[in-house]
Design an enzyme around this catalytic site. Sequence first.
Site, PDB file in Angstrom:
ATOM      1  N   ASN A  34     -13.245 -10.860  -0.140  1.00  0.00           N
ATOM      2  CA  ASN A  34     -13.222 -10.455   1.350  1.00  0.00           C
ATOM      3  C   ASN A  34     -13.377 -11.601   2.216  1.00  0.00           C
ATOM      4  O   ASN A  34     -14.083 -12.455   1.802  1.00  0.00           O
ATOM      5  CB  ASN A  34     -14.188  -9.373   1.437  1.00  0.00           C
ATOM      6  CG  ASN A  34     -14.036  -8.238   2.571  1.00  0.00           C
ATOM      7  OD1 ASN A  34     -14.180  -8.765   3.676  1.00  0.00           O
ATOM      8  ND2 ASN A  34     -14.152  -7.115   2.318  1.00  0.00           N
ATOM      9  N   HIS A  50      -5.150   7.584   0.610  1.00  0.00           N
ATOM     10  CA  HIS A  50      -5.255   7.775   1.755  1.00  0.00           C
ATOM     11  C   HIS A  50      -3.821   8.314   2.565  1.00  0.00           C
ATOM     12  O   HIS A  50      -3.641   8.491   3.627  1.00  0.00           O
ATOM     13  CB  HIS A  50      -5.870   6.917   2.576  1.00  0.00           C
ATOM     14  CG  HIS A  50      -7.277   6.884   2.407  1.00  0.00           C
ATOM     15  ND1 HIS A  50      -8.092   5.835   2.973  1.00  0.00           N
ATOM     16  CD2 HIS A  50      -8.232   7.378   1.645  1.00  0.00           C
ATOM     17  CE1 HIS A  50      -9.262   5.923   2.481  1.00  0.00           C
ATOM     18  NE2 HIS A  50      -9.534   6.906   1.682  1.00  0.00           N
ATOM     19  N   VAL A  97      -2.503   2.746   4.169  1.00  0.00           N
ATOM     20  CA  VAL A  97      -1.399   3.826   4.236  1.00  0.00           C
ATOM     21  C   VAL A  97       0.049   3.075   4.572  1.00  0.00           C
ATOM     22  O   VAL A  97       0.970   3.802   5.097  1.00  0.00           O
ATOM     23  CB  VAL A  97      -1.568   4.962   5.421  1.00  0.00           C
ATOM     24  CG1 VAL A  97      -2.726   5.821   4.888  1.00  0.00           C
ATOM     25  CG2 VAL A  97      -1.690   4.478   6.810  1.00  0.00           C
ATOM     26  N   CYS A 116       4.684  24.894   6.341  1.00  0.00           N
ATOM     27  CA  CYS A 116       5.120  25.086   5.019  1.00  0.00           C
ATOM     28  C   CYS A 116       4.802  24.176   4.002  1.00  0.00           C
ATOM     29  O   CYS A 116       4.916  24.025   2.814  1.00  0.00           O
ATOM     30  CB  CYS A 116       6.550  25.240   4.835  1.00  0.00           C
ATOM     31  SG  CYS A 116       7.604  23.788   5.137  1.00  0.00           S
TER      32      CYS A 116
HETATM   33  P1  OAD Z   1     -11.808  -1.921   7.320  1.00  0.00           P
HETATM   34  O1  OAD Z   1     -11.217  -2.137   8.546  1.00  0.00           O
HETATM   35  O2  OAD Z   1     -12.970  -1.118   7.235  1.00  0.00           O
HETATM   36  O3  OAD Z   1     -12.149  -3.303   6.618  1.00  0.00           O
HETATM   37  C1  OAD Z   1     -11.352  -4.316   6.270  1.00  0.00           C
HETATM   38  C2  OAD Z   1     -12.050  -5.234   5.479  1.00  0.00           C
HETATM   39  O4  OAD Z   1     -11.241  -6.427   5.167  1.00  0.00           O
HETATM   40  C3  OAD Z   1     -13.454  -6.087   6.206  1.00  0.00           C
HETATM   41  O5  OAD Z   1     -14.411  -5.808   5.409  1.00  0.00           O
HETATM   42  C4  OAD Z   1     -12.944  -7.371   6.510  1.00  0.00           C
HETATM   43  O6  OAD Z   1     -13.768  -8.299   6.190  1.00  0.00           O
HETATM   44  C5  OAD Z   1     -11.980  -7.547   5.577  1.00  0.00           C
HETATM   45  N1  OAD Z   1     -10.826  -8.604   5.697  1.00  0.00           N
HETATM   46  C6  OAD Z   1     -10.018  -8.950   7.071  1.00  0.00           C
HETATM   47  N2  OAD Z   1      -9.209  -9.992   6.824  1.00  0.00           N
HETATM   48  C7  OAD Z   1      -9.132 -10.004   5.546  1.00  0.00           C
HETATM   49  C8  OAD Z   1      -8.308 -10.946   4.905  1.00  0.00           C
HETATM   50  N3  OAD Z   1      -7.328 -11.758   5.536  1.00  0.00           N
HETATM   51  N4  OAD Z   1      -8.581 -11.208   3.525  1.00  0.00           N
HETATM   52  C9  OAD Z   1      -9.447 -10.431   2.787  1.00  0.00           C
HETATM   53  N5  OAD Z   1     -10.537  -9.688   3.509  1.00  0.00           N
HETATM   54  C10 OAD Z   1     -10.182  -9.466   4.926  1.00  0.00           C
HETATM   55  O7  OAD Z   1     -10.556  -1.293   6.227  1.00  0.00           O
HETATM   56  P2  OAD Z   1     -10.872  -0.140   5.089  1.00  0.00           P
HETATM   57  O8  OAD Z   1     -12.143  -0.666   4.273  1.00  0.00           O
HETATM   58  O9  OAD Z   1      -9.599  -0.475   4.386  1.00  0.00           O
HETATM   59  O10 OAD Z   1      -8.884   5.530   6.661  1.00  0.00           O
HETATM   60  O11 OAD Z   1     -11.125   0.940   5.911  1.00  0.00           O
HETATM   61  C11 OAD Z   1     -10.933   2.191   5.000  1.00  0.00           C
HETATM   62  C12 OAD Z   1     -10.585   3.355   5.277  1.00  0.00           C
HETATM   63  O12 OAD Z   1     -11.050   3.526   6.692  1.00  0.00           O
HETATM   64  C13 OAD Z   1      -8.903   3.225   5.800  1.00  0.00           C
HETATM   65  O13 OAD Z   1      -8.092   3.504   4.679  1.00  0.00           O
HETATM   66  C14 OAD Z   1      -8.708   4.253   6.926  1.00  0.00           C
HETATM   67  C15 OAD Z   1     -10.082   4.072   7.633  1.00  0.00           C
HETATM   68  O14 OAD Z   1     -10.465   4.758   8.857  1.00  0.00           O
HETATM   69  C16 OAD Z   1      -7.691   6.394   6.873  1.00  0.00           C
HETATM   70  O15 OAD Z   1      -7.058   6.183   7.652  1.00  0.00           O
HETATM   71  C17 OAD Z   1      -7.943   7.716   6.191  1.00  0.00           C
END
Ligand code: OAD
Length: 241
Positions: free
Chosen positions: A215, A121, A105, A132
Amino acid sequence: MPNGLTILDVRDRVHQAQSVTVLTGAGISADSGVPTFRGADGLWKNFRPEELASPEAFARDPQLVWEWYNWRRELLATKRPNAAHEALVQLERLIPDFWVITQNVDGLHAAAGTQNLSEIHGNIWKVRCTQCHSIRPNHDVHLPFPPSCANCGGLLRPHIVWFGESLATEDLEQSYAALQRCDILLIIGTSGVVYPAASFASVAKDHGAFVVEMNMEATPNSSVMDVAFQGRAKELVPLLL
Ligand code: OAD
């Protein structure tokens, strides 16, 4: 690599593809200094995101939820796209059909210049009126509480899809269309535990796509992938150019 493919093999496939879809998560922004959700540094005052990013949390204590978003706005206001976001902009120029689906986001894909983008998201720099339902951009780093709608005076909320809420129909349609038509799906920096995005690898694979994960670590989705690379997004993604 289980199937012996290197990142340079994947680069060649990407350059030959007609249609590439990319799914990103917090890991791509981690290299810009944005904390991920499921790492210790993503916690705010010991709350998990699930405890704050929900309509129930907002109904119970809107001030607390706005304090969390104000903390995140302050943090994000100083962050810029990194080499991974920029590489995706370059790829968009090279590949005939290219679509980015992001769970982030933070607005960093758009800031880098990505055009074909579904922010499934929502976007932290937009607010929505609880009365509204009008949606407006808002770049104030700190919104005083209670933020109110210029239109009707109603309480504003972040324009974010919270836990228990549905994704916008247009975003879902665009995303599924992109997943179903792509030759290659690149999945970058997501833990793959939040639905529906967690199912996108299977959707693309069922439609014949070659699915690649990038990842820092293995994820629950890694076994579904045709190939998974472990490393930092800002180092791996530019290798596709
Ligand atoms: P997460 O915090 O769950 O996961 C982040 C992922 O990025 C992990 O698997 C890490 O291993 C990987 N990671 C960290 N640093 C990295 C790097 N430099 N290069 C590559 N990979 C790296 O985040 P999301 O999967 O985005 O929702 O989480 C999904 C949703 O959960 C988010 O959009 C948010 C959250 O609650 C809402 O806000 C609605």
